[in-house]
Design a protein around this motif. Structure first.
Motif, PDB file in Angstrom:
ATOM      1  N   PRO A 317       1.977 -21.076  -5.156  1.00 30.11           N
ATOM      2  CA  PRO A 317       1.326 -19.827  -4.772  1.00 30.11           C
ATOM      3  C   PRO A 317       0.227 -20.034  -3.733  1.00 30.11           C
ATOM      4  CG  PRO A 317       0.507 -20.589  -6.874  1.00 30.11           C
ATOM      5  CD  PRO A 317       1.607 -21.528  -6.490  1.00 30.11           C
ATOM      6  N   LYS A 318      -0.037 -18.996  -2.975  1.00 31.39           N
ATOM      7  CA  LYS A 318      -1.111 -19.015  -1.982  1.00 31.39           C
ATOM      8  C   LYS A 318      -2.253 -18.069  -2.344  1.00 31.39           C
ATOM      9  CE  LYS A 318       1.869 -20.054   2.019  1.00 31.39           C
ATOM     10  NZ  LYS A 318       2.327 -19.552   3.346  1.00 31.39           N
ATOM     11  N   HIS A 319      -1.953 -17.038  -3.119  1.00 36.22           N
ATOM     12  CA  HIS A 319      -2.913 -15.963  -3.327  1.00 36.22           C
ATOM     13  C   HIS A 319      -3.433 -15.844  -4.757  1.00 36.22           C
ATOM     14  CE1 HIS A 319      -1.545 -14.775   0.617  1.00 36.22           C
ATOM     15  NE2 HIS A 319      -0.317 -14.592   0.174  1.00 36.22           N
ATOM     16  N   LEU A 320      -2.960 -16.664  -5.680  1.00 41.64           N
ATOM     17  CA  LEU A 320      -3.331 -16.507  -7.094  1.00 41.64           C
ATOM     18  C   LEU A 320      -4.637 -17.253  -7.367  1.00 41.64           C
ATOM     19  CD1 LEU A 320       0.162 -16.905  -8.795  1.00 41.64           C
ATOM     20  CD2 LEU A 320      -0.975 -14.828  -7.969  1.00 41.64           C
ATOM     21  N   ASP A 321      -5.738 -16.590  -7.042  1.00 39.81           N
ATOM     22  CA  ASP A 321      -7.062 -17.186  -7.205  1.00 39.81           C
ATOM     23  C   ASP A 321      -7.504 -17.069  -8.667  1.00 39.81           C
ATOM     24  OD1 ASP A 321      -9.604 -18.097  -7.006  1.00 39.81           O
ATOM     25  OD2 ASP A 321     -10.381 -16.430  -5.817  1.00 39.81           O
ATOM     26  N   PRO A 322      -7.687 -18.180  -9.392  1.00 41.14           N
ATOM     27  CA  PRO A 322      -8.108 -18.085 -10.802  1.00 41.14           C
ATOM     28  C   PRO A 322      -9.470 -17.427 -10.966  1.00 41.14           C
ATOM     29  CG  PRO A 322      -7.287 -20.292 -10.269  1.00 41.14           C
ATOM     30  CD  PRO A 322      -7.435 -19.564  -8.974  1.00 41.14           C
ATOM     31  N   ALA A 323     -10.335 -17.553  -9.945  1.00 36.92           N
ATOM     32  CA  ALA A 323     -11.669 -16.968 -10.065  1.00 36.92           C
ATOM     33  C   ALA A 323     -11.636 -15.443 -10.083  1.00 36.92           C
ATOM     34  CB  ALA A 323     -12.549 -17.443  -8.897  1.00 36.92           C
ATOM     35  N   ALA A 324     -10.513 -14.855  -9.656  1.00 38.59           N
ATOM     36  CA  ALA A 324     -10.425 -13.387  -9.600  1.00 38.59           C
ATOM     37  C   ALA A 324      -9.956 -12.774 -10.909  1.00 38.59           C
ATOM     38  CB  ALA A 324      -9.473 -12.980  -8.475  1.00 38.59           C
ATOM     39  N   LEU A 325      -9.662 -13.588 -11.925  1.00 39.77           N
ATOM     40  CA  LEU A 325      -9.114 -13.046 -13.169  1.00 39.77           C
ATOM     41  C   LEU A 325     -10.093 -12.145 -13.902  1.00 39.77           C
ATOM     42  CD1 LEU A 325      -7.186 -16.183 -14.476  1.00 39.77           C
ATOM     43  CD2 LEU A 325      -6.187 -14.006 -13.763  1.00 39.77           C
ATOM     44  N   ASP A 326     -11.403 -12.314 -13.661  1.00 39.38           N
ATOM     45  CA  ASP A 326     -12.388 -11.448 -14.290  1.00 39.38           C
ATOM     46  C   ASP A 326     -12.429 -10.064 -13.655  1.00 39.38           C
ATOM     47  OD1 ASP A 326     -13.230 -13.188 -16.226  1.00 39.38           O
ATOM     48  OD2 ASP A 326     -14.797 -14.089 -14.986  1.00 39.38           O
ATOM     49  N   THR A 327     -11.785  -9.909 -12.500  1.00 36.03           N
ATOM     50  CA  THR A 327     -11.737  -8.616 -11.809  1.00 36.03           C
ATOM     51  C   THR A 327     -10.288  -8.149 -11.775  1.00 36.03           C
ATOM     52  OG1 THR A 327     -13.501  -9.467 -10.386  1.00 36.03           O
ATOM     53  CG2 THR A 327     -12.483  -7.383  -9.747  1.00 36.03           C
ATOM     54  N   PRO A 328      -9.864  -7.293 -12.726  1.00 35.40           N
ATOM     55  CA  PRO A 328      -8.448  -6.932 -12.837  1.00 35.40           C
ATOM     56  C   PRO A 328      -7.840  -6.393 -11.550  1.00 35.40           C
ATOM     57  CG  PRO A 328      -9.658  -6.187 -14.769  1.00 35.40           C
ATOM     58  CD  PRO A 328     -10.676  -6.699 -13.801  1.00 35.40           C
ATOM     59  N   SER A 329      -8.553  -5.539 -10.842  1.00 40.02           N
ATOM     60  CA  SER A 329      -7.981  -4.960  -9.628  1.00 40.02           C
ATOM     61  C   SER A 329      -7.713  -6.026  -8.581  1.00 40.02           C
ATOM     62  CB  SER A 329      -8.924  -3.891  -9.062  1.00 40.02           C
ATOM     63  OG  SER A 329     -10.198  -4.453  -8.790  1.00 40.02           O
ATOM     64  N   LEU A 330      -8.643  -6.977  -8.442  1.00 43.85           N
ATOM     65  CA  LEU A 330      -8.461  -8.061  -7.479  1.00 43.85           C
ATOM     66  C   LEU A 330      -7.343  -8.997  -7.917  1.00 43.85           C
ATOM     67  CD1 LEU A 330      -9.350  -9.560  -4.957  1.00 43.85           C
ATOM     68  CD2 LEU A 330     -11.112 -10.694  -6.303  1.00 43.85           C
ATOM     69  N   ALA A 331      -7.293  -9.322  -9.208  1.00 44.85           N
ATOM     70  CA  ALA A 331      -6.242 -10.201  -9.711  1.00 44.85           C
ATOM     71  C   ALA A 331      -4.865  -9.571  -9.543  1.00 44.85           C
ATOM     72  CB  ALA A 331      -6.505 -10.537 -11.179  1.00 44.85           C
ATOM     73  N   LEU A 332      -4.754  -8.259  -9.800  1.00 45.13           N
ATOM     74  CA  LEU A 332      -3.473  -7.574  -9.615  1.00 45.13           C
ATOM     75  C   LEU A 332      -3.063  -7.548  -8.149  1.00 45.13           C
ATOM     76  CD1 LEU A 332      -3.859  -4.597 -12.110  1.00 45.13           C
ATOM     77  CD2 LEU A 332      -2.187  -6.444 -12.247  1.00 45.13           C
ATOM     78  N   ALA A 333      -4.043  -7.377  -7.262  1.00 43.21           N
ATOM     79  CA  ALA A 333      -3.730  -7.421  -5.833  1.00 43.21           C
ATOM     80  C   ALA A 333      -3.209  -8.799  -5.439  1.00 43.21           C
ATOM     81  CB  ALA A 333      -4.972  -7.065  -5.012  1.00 43.21           C
ATOM     82  N   ASN A 334      -3.803  -9.854  -6.003  1.00 45.99           N
ATOM     83  CA  ASN A 334      -3.319 -11.211  -5.730  1.00 45.99           C
ATOM     84  C   ASN A 334      -1.884 -11.388  -6.216  1.00 45.99           C
ATOM     85  OD1 ASN A 334      -5.819 -11.855  -4.685  1.00 45.99           O
ATOM     86  ND2 ASN A 334      -6.556 -12.829  -6.547  1.00 45.99           N
ATOM     87  N   ALA A 335      -1.619 -10.921  -7.453  1.00 46.84           N
ATOM     88  CA  ALA A 335      -0.269 -11.047  -8.007  1.00 46.84           C
ATOM     89  C   ALA A 335       0.736 -10.237  -7.200  1.00 46.84           C
ATOM     90  CB  ALA A 335      -0.269 -10.592  -9.466  1.00 46.84           C
TER      91      ALA A 335
END
Length: 549
Positions: A317-335
């Motif tokens: 993966p290129k976009h799955l930033d683990p640090a963004a998991l605390d921010t659901p909207s950002l994590a969903l955008a990554n996924a």
């Protein structure tokens, strides 16, 4: 020993309270903060103020660094405005240290009491998550009180006096210890507040306290840089620039530190006020003076950390930033972005399949095998990334988006496997048995392939846009494909009745490929059902029955 344990537990409570507030705010207002930071902030004052406000809200410059580096890493923000935001974040965390030193003892029990009531009674709602934030704020205030109480008897402990006596005001040594404080506590804010408390209790002198505060800033910069180690180069450049700015502040203050400390000491304020006041003034002046230099700093960071070219067909993966998991909207955008990459791979594999059918490519090449492996790797990464997200904290829309993303990822992975099997069937037919499709049969398969490619692209667009009109169009295309598939099956059987030799030799493969394309089409069109829901898709059934004959 008990006193030391009390102090350590109070510090741990302060860290935990800060974590609760940060994660709670990000879960409730993560989308709004993402929209604020994700704007194209070409004006430096706007980006600077945004950094101050976001850090004041989430109570942590590290949280702001996490958001900012994620946006830069994904290409949503330039390096210059990101560095400006990080300068604002340093000012924001200094202002919060001043607010948290006010006498708020009356506020702590009330915040914890109300927060527990709201969190337990309305856990899945926004009010419940705000109750979680209230609990965190109450714990922060309570922890500060406990730190003061625990630090008082420490002043009389001989071992502690010897330990802090080794800090004689050497700015470099004090800064190193302060950086260690910030890294151990995972928060420069906690380190500064602890330093102010120790100075107020007389455990450390004012020059040592000021050195520890400067070092705490550097420690937060080191922490952010280490945290971005797994990100791509643009994200790491932001953390590097922020760290360099803090080191520059240390170099600038060294020559004037001694007269500055004497001047501050002559103000006759209490030690806590002087330490916190220095922290606010130091960070504010440093960041304002360095604000015009974000352009040259961006160029320096790019020169020091040059982007490495990624090899073709790189798996992972290129976009799955683990640090963004605390921010659901950002994590969903990554996924979402990573899932669309799987769609691009499947599209490329489909294009290669047409070349194999037409004889332009006689074997399943290593490139196709690599594409299949990459699709599998991305699917596994997206699946595990979504599994790590706290679903109980997702709102209704985010929860629906979570389900749509995992469903599309599963369908695309199944499609990738199916395409590989289809290619192996064609390869075996053409290389082992030396048979080829009839000209008419080949054109029929090519026509179905064209419809399949169009439906794949439309299905990805429907998933991305969630447009009901496009979803209805996708379902109409699905019915057209099924009608075409049935017609071509009947046509092929008619050729068999006429005794066409090539059709007889490739009949089984021809019908199997048509059936496989039908399954692929169903996988590509599944996103329409998630957008329309059962009621809307059911409303289309009479039309489908009318078109079927």
């Amino acid at each position: 020993m008990l006193t030391l344990l009390n102090l350590l537990s109070a510090v741990a409570l302060l860290i935990w309270g800060t974590h609760i507030v940060r994660t709670g705010i990000l879960r409730v207002y993560g989308t709004a903060l993402r929209r604020l930071l994700g704007q194209n902030m070409n004006k430096r004052p706007l980006a600077f103020i945004a950094g101050i406000l976001v850090t004041a809200v989430v109570q942590s410059s590290n949280a702001t660094a996490m958001l900012t580096t994620s946006f830069v890493g994904q290409g949503l923000m330039g390096l210059v405005p990101a560095l400006t935001i990080m300068l604002g974040a340093d000012v924001g965390t200094a202002l919060m240290s001043r607010v948290l030193t006010l006498d708020l003892s009356w506020l702590s029990p009330m915040l914890i009491f109300l927060g527990v009531i709201f969190f337990l009674s309305r856990k899945q709602t926004r009010a419940g998550q705000l109750g979680r934030v209230s609990i965190g704020l109450g714990l922060i205030i309570l922890a500060l009180q406990l730190i003061v109480e625990a630090a008082t008897p420490i002043t009389h402990a001989q071992g502690v006096k010897v330990l802090f006596a080794s800090l004689t005001g050497d700015i470099l040594l004090d800064a190193l210890v302060g950086a260690m404080f910030a890294m151990v506590s995972y928060s420069s804010l906690a380190a500064v507040l602890l330093t102010a408390t120790l100075a107020e209790a007389g455990v450390i002198s004012l020059p040592v306290a000021i050195g520890l505060v400067i070092g705490a800033n550097i420690g937060s910069g080191l922490l952010a840089f280490i945290s971005t180690n797994m990100q791509n180069t643009p994200g790491r450049q932001v953390a590097l620039g922020s760290l360099l700015y803090k080191l520059i502040g240390l170099l600038v203050v060294i020559p004037v530190l001694s007269p500055l400390v004497h001047w501050i000491d002559a103000l006759n304020y209490d030690a806590q006020t002087m330490v916190i006041g220095f922290h606010v003034c130091y960070n504010t002046l440093r960041c304002l003076l360095l604000l015009p230099t974000t352009g040259p700093m961006a160029r320096l960071c790019k020169a020091l950390l040059q982007a490495r070219a990624e090899p073709q067909g790189q798996k992972g993966p290129k976009h799955l930033d683990p640090a963004a998991l605390d921010t659901p909207s950002l994590a969903l955008a990554n996924a979402t972005r990573e899932t669309l990459r799987i769609g691009d791979i499947v599209e490329h594999m489909l294009e290669q399949m047409l070349n194999v059918l037409r004889g332009k490519q006689t074997a399943v090449t290593q490139e196709l095998r690599a594409l299949g492996d990459e699709a599998e790797a991305l699917y596994s990464a997206v699946k595990l990334y979504l599994a790590k997200m706290p679903r109980e904290d997702l709102g209704e829309r985010d929860s629906q988006r979570w389900a749509e993303t995992i469903e599309l990822a599963v369908n695309l992975n199944l499609a990738s496997d199916l395409i590989e099997r289809m290619l192996r069937k064609v390869q075996q037919q053409k290389t082992s048995q030396r048979r080829s499709f009839s000209e008419v049969g080949l054109e029929e398969l090519a026509g179905l392939h064209t419809q399949l490619m169009a439906n794949l692209r439309l299905g990805l667009n429907v998933y991305l846009s969630a447009d009901p009109e496009s979803a209805r169009q996708l379902l109409k295309e699905k019915r057209r494909f099924r009608a075409q598939e049935r017609r071509l099956t009947h046509t092929h059987v008619s050729r068999l009745q006429r005794g066409v030799l090539q059709s007889l030799e490739t009949s089984s493969l021809h019908l199997e490929l048509i059936a496989d394309m039908k399954r692929l089409n169903s996988l590509f069109c599944a996103s329409a059902y998630a957008v329309l829901g059962a009621s809307d898709t059911g409303a289309l059934l009479p039309e489908a029955a009318h078109e079927a004959p």
